[in-house]
Design an enzyme around this catalytic site. Structure first.
Site, mmCIF file in Angstrom:
data_model
loop_
_atom_site.group_PDB
_atom_site.id
_atom_site.type_symbol
_atom_site.label_atom_id
_atom_site.label_comp_id
_atom_site.label_asym_id
_atom_site.label_seq_id
_atom_site.Cartn_x
_atom_site.Cartn_y
_atom_site.Cartn_z
ATOM 1 C CE LYS A 41 4.682 9.630 14.773
ATOM 2 N NZ LYS A 41 3.240 9.454 14.557
ATOM 3 C CB SER A 129 -2.255 15.120 11.233
ATOM 4 O OG SER A 129 -3.348 14.660 11.981
HETATM 5 P P1 ADP Z 1 -0.752 8.085 14.666
HETATM 6 O O1 ADP Z 1 -1.494 7.780 15.913
HETATM 7 O O2 ADP Z 1 -0.644 6.913 13.730
HETATM 8 O O3 ADP Z 1 0.529 8.824 14.861
HETATM 9 P P2 ADP Z 1 -2.887 9.910 13.904
HETATM 10 O O4 ADP Z 1 -3.021 10.700 15.127
HETATM 11 O O5 ADP Z 1 -2.939 10.669 12.613
HETATM 12 O O6 ADP Z 1 -1.577 9.105 13.779
HETATM 13 O O7 ADP Z 1 -4.004 8.809 13.829
HETATM 14 C C1 ADP Z 1 -4.684 8.254 14.913
HETATM 15 C C2 ADP Z 1 -5.661 7.234 14.375
HETATM 16 O O8 ADP Z 1 -6.616 7.873 13.541
HETATM 17 C C3 ADP Z 1 -5.059 6.124 13.517
HETATM 18 O O9 ADP Z 1 -5.780 4.928 13.767
HETATM 19 C C4 ADP Z 1 -5.311 6.588 12.118
HETATM 20 O O10 ADP Z 1 -5.378 5.502 11.197
HETATM 21 C C5 ADP Z 1 -6.659 7.253 12.277
HETATM 22 N N1 ADP Z 1 -6.908 8.275 11.254
HETATM 23 C C6 ADP Z 1 -6.085 9.267 10.854
HETATM 24 N N2 ADP Z 1 -6.638 10.004 9.871
HETATM 25 C C7 ADP Z 1 -7.861 9.446 9.638
HETATM 26 C C8 ADP Z 1 -8.910 9.704 8.701
HETATM 27 N N3 ADP Z 1 -8.805 10.678 7.801
HETATM 28 N N4 ADP Z 1 -10.009 8.931 8.767
HETATM 29 C C9 ADP Z 1 -10.079 7.936 9.666
HETATM 30 N N5 ADP Z 1 -9.131 7.610 10.537
HETATM 31 C C10 ADP Z 1 -8.025 8.343 10.534
#
Ligand code: ADP
Length: 159
Positions: A41, A129
């Site tokens: 990424k 994000s």
């Molecule tokens: P990833 O690890 O999938 O690249 P993120 O850092 O955005 O992406 O997400 C980390 C974790 O947080 C994942 O389990 C995701 O589903 C959760 N997550 C992301 N946004 C939210 C939100 N708005 N509310 C609850 N959980 C979230």
């Protein structure tokens, strides 16, 4: 003592993540939030910046530690001697992807790493994000999505 890891990209941390972190920290004795250094990424923030933001945003939670890792989550968890991963579920669209990862992690860790899902609080169900970055890139208002200091760091990147 029960410990868990909450892995993710956190690029950047949002109120949705922070809600999951706070709730997981109330269920587990120790929670390690770990930024994944994912080479496939292209993040907006470096791993160091993301770690710094998470540290500041969780400074009121004494049983939460911030770390980073690269490689497989099962290897990182084994090294830390932790056997629970936390993931947040926003909508049904998250489910299929998360189910596959959870099952893969369980299989390839010989049943050692299990995943606990916390469902998102309704007020953050729409948050991601990527959406926050997109809104900020057009100079939109992200004050309801991320803490103010995170917002300032995002706008700084798009200047
Ligand atoms: P990833 O690890 O999938 O690249 P993120 O850092 O955005 O992406 O997400 C980390 C974790 O947080 C994942 O389990 C995701 O589903 C959760 N997550 C992301 N946004 C939210 C939100 N708005 N509310 C609850 N959980 C979230």
């Amino acid at each position: 003592m029960k410990a868990a890891i909450y892995p993710g990209s956190f690029d950047p941390v949002t109120y949705g993540h922070l809600d999951i972190i706070r709730r997981a920290s109330e269920i587990f004795d120790e929670l390690t939030v770990s930024v994944l250094n994912n080479k496939t990424k292209t993040p907006l923030f470096s791993v160091e910046e993301r770690v710094k933001m998470l540290k500041e945003a969780t400074s009121d939670l004494p049983n939460v530690t911030i770390d980073s890792f690269s490689g497989l989550l099962i290897d990182y968890a084994a090294k830390k001697n932790i056997n629970v991963a936390i993931r947040g579920l926003r909508a049904i669209t998250d489910f299929e992807y998360e189910l596959q990862i959870a099952q893969t992690n369980r299989k390839f860790s010989d049943g050692k790493l299990d995943t606990v899902f916390l469902t998102t609080s309704l007020e953050y169900a729409y948050l991601s994000s990527s959406t926050v970055k997109e809104i900020a890139s057009f100079n939109g208002d992200i004050s309801e999505c991320v803490p103010d200091f995170v917002g300032r760091m995002i706008y700084e990147k798009y200047r």
